[in-house]
Structure formats: structure tokens, C-alpha cells
Design an enzyme around this catalytic site. Structure first.
Site, mmCIF file in Angstrom:
data_model
loop_
_atom_site.group_PDB
_atom_site.id
_atom_site.type_symbol
_atom_site.label_atom_id
_atom_site.label_comp_id
_atom_site.label_asym_id
_atom_site.label_seq_id
_atom_site.Cartn_x
_atom_site.Cartn_y
_atom_site.Cartn_z
ATOM 1 N N GLU A 49 0.815 -1.219 0.000
ATOM 2 C CA GLU A 49 0.000 0.000 0.000
ATOM 3 C C GLU A 49 0.849 1.270 0.000
ATOM 4 O O GLU A 49 0.393 2.339 0.387
ATOM 5 C CB GLU A 49 -0.937 -0.014 1.208
ATOM 6 C CG GLU A 49 -1.867 -1.212 1.240
ATOM 7 C CD GLU A 49 -2.723 -1.260 2.485
ATOM 8 O OE1 GLU A 49 -3.579 -0.372 2.637
ATOM 9 O OE2 GLU A 49 -2.522 -2.171 3.306
ATOM 10 N N SER B 37 -6.535 -2.192 1.708
ATOM 11 C CA SER B 37 -6.778 -1.444 0.465
ATOM 12 C C SER B 37 -7.246 -2.337 -0.678
ATOM 13 O O SER B 37 -6.954 -2.085 -1.842
ATOM 14 C CB SER B 37 -5.515 -0.670 0.035
ATOM 15 O OG SER B 37 -5.254 0.382 0.926
ATOM 16 N N TYR C 217 -9.794 4.339 -4.871
ATOM 17 C CA TYR C 217 -8.707 5.296 -5.012
ATOM 18 C C TYR C 217 -8.620 5.987 -6.372
ATOM 19 O O TYR C 217 -7.867 6.952 -6.518
ATOM 20 C CB TYR C 217 -7.365 4.589 -4.744
ATOM 21 C CG TYR C 217 -7.282 4.014 -3.360
ATOM 22 C CD1 TYR C 217 -7.254 4.841 -2.251
ATOM 23 C CD2 TYR C 217 -7.246 2.644 -3.158
ATOM 24 C CE1 TYR C 217 -7.188 4.323 -0.966
ATOM 25 C CE2 TYR C 217 -7.176 2.115 -1.884
ATOM 26 C CZ TYR C 217 -7.142 2.960 -0.800
ATOM 27 O OH TYR C 217 -7.086 2.442 0.465
ATOM 28 N N ARG D 74 -10.998 3.324 11.574
ATOM 29 C CA ARG D 74 -12.227 3.211 10.792
ATOM 30 C C ARG D 74 -12.699 1.761 10.834
ATOM 31 O O ARG D 74 -11.888 0.831 10.726
ATOM 32 C CB ARG D 74 -11.974 3.618 9.343
ATOM 33 C CG ARG D 74 -13.215 4.011 8.568
ATOM 34 C CD ARG D 74 -12.936 4.225 7.097
ATOM 35 N NE ARG D 74 -12.806 2.942 6.406
ATOM 36 C CZ ARG D 74 -11.807 2.623 5.605
ATOM 37 N NH1 ARG D 74 -10.810 3.476 5.399
ATOM 38 N NH2 ARG D 74 -11.773 1.432 5.027
ATOM 39 N N ASP E 255 -15.312 -0.963 9.090
ATOM 40 C CA ASP E 255 -16.151 -1.237 7.930
ATOM 41 C C ASP E 255 -17.256 -2.217 8.308
ATOM 42 O O ASP E 255 -16.998 -3.245 8.955
ATOM 43 C CB ASP E 255 -15.309 -1.818 6.797
ATOM 44 C CG ASP E 255 -14.274 -0.815 6.281
ATOM 45 O OD1 ASP E 255 -14.485 0.393 6.501
ATOM 46 O OD2 ASP E 255 -13.279 -1.240 5.674
ATOM 47 N N GLU F 242 -14.091 -5.318 8.962
ATOM 48 C CA GLU F 242 -12.696 -5.158 9.378
ATOM 49 C C GLU F 242 -12.477 -3.787 9.998
ATOM 50 O O GLU F 242 -13.346 -2.914 9.933
ATOM 51 C CB GLU F 242 -11.737 -5.355 8.201
ATOM 52 C CG GLU F 242 -11.911 -4.362 7.081
ATOM 53 C CD GLU F 242 -10.936 -4.630 5.933
ATOM 54 O OE1 GLU F 242 -9.872 -3.990 5.924
ATOM 55 O OE2 GLU F 242 -11.242 -5.473 5.073
ATOM 56 N N ASN G 159 -9.580 -0.563 10.221
ATOM 57 C CA ASN G 159 -8.386 0.072 9.666
ATOM 58 C C ASN G 159 -7.817 1.010 10.726
ATOM 59 O O ASN G 159 -8.505 1.924 11.184
ATOM 60 C CB ASN G 159 -8.742 0.870 8.408
ATOM 61 C CG ASN G 159 -9.205 -0.020 7.279
ATOM 62 O OD1 ASN G 159 -8.404 -0.515 6.501
ATOM 63 N ND2 ASN G 159 -10.511 -0.239 7.188
ATOM 64 N N GLY H 295 -6.841 5.756 5.170
ATOM 65 C CA GLY H 295 -6.350 6.659 4.143
ATOM 66 C C GLY H 295 -6.760 8.102 4.402
ATOM 67 O O GLY H 295 -7.807 8.372 4.987
#
Length: 335
Positions: A29, A165, A231, A269, A271, A284, A286, A290
Site C-alpha cells: 500500500e 486497500s 482510489y 475506521r 467497515d 474489518e 483500519n 487513508g
């Protein structure tokens, strides 16, 4: 009275000292991290913070060593925006190093970082805590993907347990889709996760300290939210807040519980997907989300009136412990 974590405690950037914005690295990443890092660096510098860029963990170690003998080059704290593992900064290795060197850093500590980098073990913790997550199968190297898919029932997702990602993620709708995933698995030496595909809407909830930010409902123009949709594409729709009333309160409460159960603190974060039959399902966590133009935590923060530079400031503030009145106040120049 405690200060809400969406309100700045300090107004003087000097309170942070010299800040290394850690980006890039050697994980899969890297490019996303460089993009995020440039944005964070620019935002902090715009607010007057003495921030500078560092590419990767070895360079950071060199900078900390150099600063030990030269106060002008001292690294007082680290804004970690590395992504991934194996040279990324989300797997606990960096956190353990900085703990040993007594250098404060953003994001969760060793336990939360290491655990959530491993999707399989994170799901096992959630299950033990009674938190909802889709059924899954752990695939060791050389495992039979077809047999695993039959045991779960199609459709499923296959993904590395320790990547992010959307790297190496395969959407399996039928037997014919297994070939590409099997080819990837043959050259991948880590564990894979095969997870029942949730049939329903996709959401994400940013966490800032003890605050769950407004949820975001993600509506990609394509069939699913892959790397391109995250992205590159400009046609992915983000609805914030993603829900209303009691449902919005429920998803935020669930995300915060999942974050804490995984040993996380600071910011991150979570999800979540909403199964048409089973309701919300945790996917999951994070721990260094990002911070690109397409990223989601800044979108949610903006809904609360927190612009990007202010968000970066609030995240960095979490590297300074909150002291109680009995401890003598917060110290420094604060709002």
C-alpha cells in the site's frame, strides 16, 4: 469537565514539538500511503506545526537516533500514515518500536494494531465478544478453495488475512471465478480468509477517540467497492450520514464496540455491511485509514464541521495524554 474529542484542546502548534509524518514504506500500500502522507504533511504545516516527511521505518529510526544527540533534529512525536504490514505501520511492529523508544505516535498501540491487521483473528475476537461478523473459513497455504467455497456456500469473498486497500481481494460468484483466486493463492505465502458475501449495503464508520463519526454509505458505480472504486474512480457515491435515527445510532455504537473489542484506541475506521436478513455485520478495522482525496474519515469529519487540517490536528492531539485537574491540568497552551 472533559473536552469533546471533536474540539481542539490546544491552539499553539509548538505544543507538538517536531513531528515526523511517517509515510510510504515498503508494503503493498506504499503509493496510497504516500498520497495520504503528503496531504497530512501539508495540512499540519498549514496550521503551523513543525512537521516533516519520513519515508519508511528505517529512515524514521535514523531520524530518532540523530535527534537524540541534536535537539534541533529531535523527533518529538510521529503521525503514522503508513498502511499495511511488512514495512507498513499497521501491524504492531512500528508501535512496539516507538514504545521502546518512548516516542508518542498516532493511532492504536501494539495490541490493537497487530490484531486488526489479521482479519481472521479480529473476527475470532468479535465472535467471542458476541459481535456480528460474516461466517468465514481460514485458508492455510495450499488449501482447497473449491472445498471451502462449498462449505460456506457461494457467493464469497477471498482475501489475504493480513493486507488492506482491497489488495488481493476476489469476489467469487460462481465456480468459474475461483480460478483467479486459486492462482493468486498459489503464489501467496500467507493465510487467506474466505468470507460469506453479505447481500446488502456497505457502510464505514470513522472513530476519533471515544467518538464514532457519522456513518457513510458507499455506493460504487460498479458491482463492488474494489481498489479502483476506492482510489481512482470519481463516480463512487458517498452518503453521509448513511442512516438515520435509531439505525444510525446503532451502527455507530456497534463500530465503537468493535474498535474497542479489538484493543484499539486513538483513531481508525470500522467497515460494516448490512445483510438483508442478519442486519449489521462487521467486516474489518483500519488503524491508519487513508487520508487521500477519496478517503472516508475526512468525509465523515467534514459532516461535523471538521475540515481536513483540523482533523489532522485532532488526531495529533491524541498523542498528548489528557490530564485531569487533579494531575495539574493539561499543561501547554490549550483552547
Amino acid at each position: 469537565m472533559s473536552t469533546p474529542l471533536t474540539t481542539a484542546r490546544y491552539i499553539d502548534p509548538a505544543v507538538f514539538g517536531r513531528v515526523a509524518v511517517l509515510m510510504g514504506g515498503t508494503s503493498a500500500e506504499r503509493e496510497v500511503s504516500l498520497d495520504s502522507g503528503r496531504n497530512v504533511l501539508e495540512a499540519l504545516q498549514a496550521r503551523g506545526v513543525d512537521a516533516f516527511a519520513i519515508d519508511g521505518i528505517p529512515a524514521l529510526v535514523d531520524a530518532i537516533r540523530a535527534g537524540a544527540s541534536d535537539p534541533a533534529r529531535r523527533v518529538d512525536r510521529v503521525f503514522n500514515i503508513l498502511h499495511g504490514n511488512r514495512g507498513g505501520g499497521e501491524d504492531g511492529v512500528l508501535q512496539g518500536l516507538l514504545d521502546a523508544l518512548a516516542v508518542p505516535y498516532t493511532g492504536p498501540g501494539v495490541l490493537g494494531s497487530a490484531l486488526t491487521m489479521d482479519k481472521i483473528r479480529t473476527k475470532q475476537v468479535w465472535m467471542a465478544e458476541g459481535l456480528p461478523t460474516p461466517r468465514f473459513v481460514r485458508l492455510a497455504a495450499g488449501a482447497d478453495l473449491s472445498a471451502a467455497a462449498r462449505s460456506l456456500g457461494l457467493p464469497v469473498f477471498v482475501k489475504p488475512s493480513c493486507e488492506g486497500s482491497s489488495v488481493g481481494v476476489f469476489r467469487i460468484l460462481g465456480e468459474a471465478d475461483l480460478a483467479a483466486a486459486a492462482q493468486f493463492a498459489a503464489g501467496y505465502n500467507g493465510e487467506l480468509l474466505m468470507e460469506r458475501m453479505v447481500q446488502g449495503a456497505e457502510y464505514t464508520v470513522g472513530i476519533l477517540g471515544d467518538v464514532a463519526l457519522p456513518s457513510i454509505r458507499i455506493e460504487p458505480a460498479g458491482d463492488w467497492y474494489d481498489y479502483h472504486a476506492k482510489y481512482v474512480a470519481d463516480d463512487t457515491r458517498y452518503i453521509c450520514p448513511g442512516l438515520e435515527g435509531g439505525e444510525e445510532a446503532e451502527i455507530r455504537e456497534l463500530a465503537l464496540a468493535a474498535f474497542r473489542a479489538a484493543g484499539c484506541s486513538g483513531w481508525g475506521r470500522v467497515d460494516v455491511m448490512r445483510d438483508r436478513e442478519l442486519g449489521f455485520q462487521l467486516i474489518e478495522v483500519n488503524t491508519a485509514p487513508g487520508m487521500t482525496s477519496h478517503s472516508l474519515v475526512p468525509k465523515a469529519a467534514a459532516r461535523l464541521g471538521i475540515d481536513f487540517p483540523s482533523l489532522c490536528w485532532l488526531i495529533l492531539e491524541q498523542t498528548i495524554p489528557v490530564q485531569t485537574v487533579a494531575d495539574g491540568g493539561e499543561g501547554g497552551v490549550h483552547a
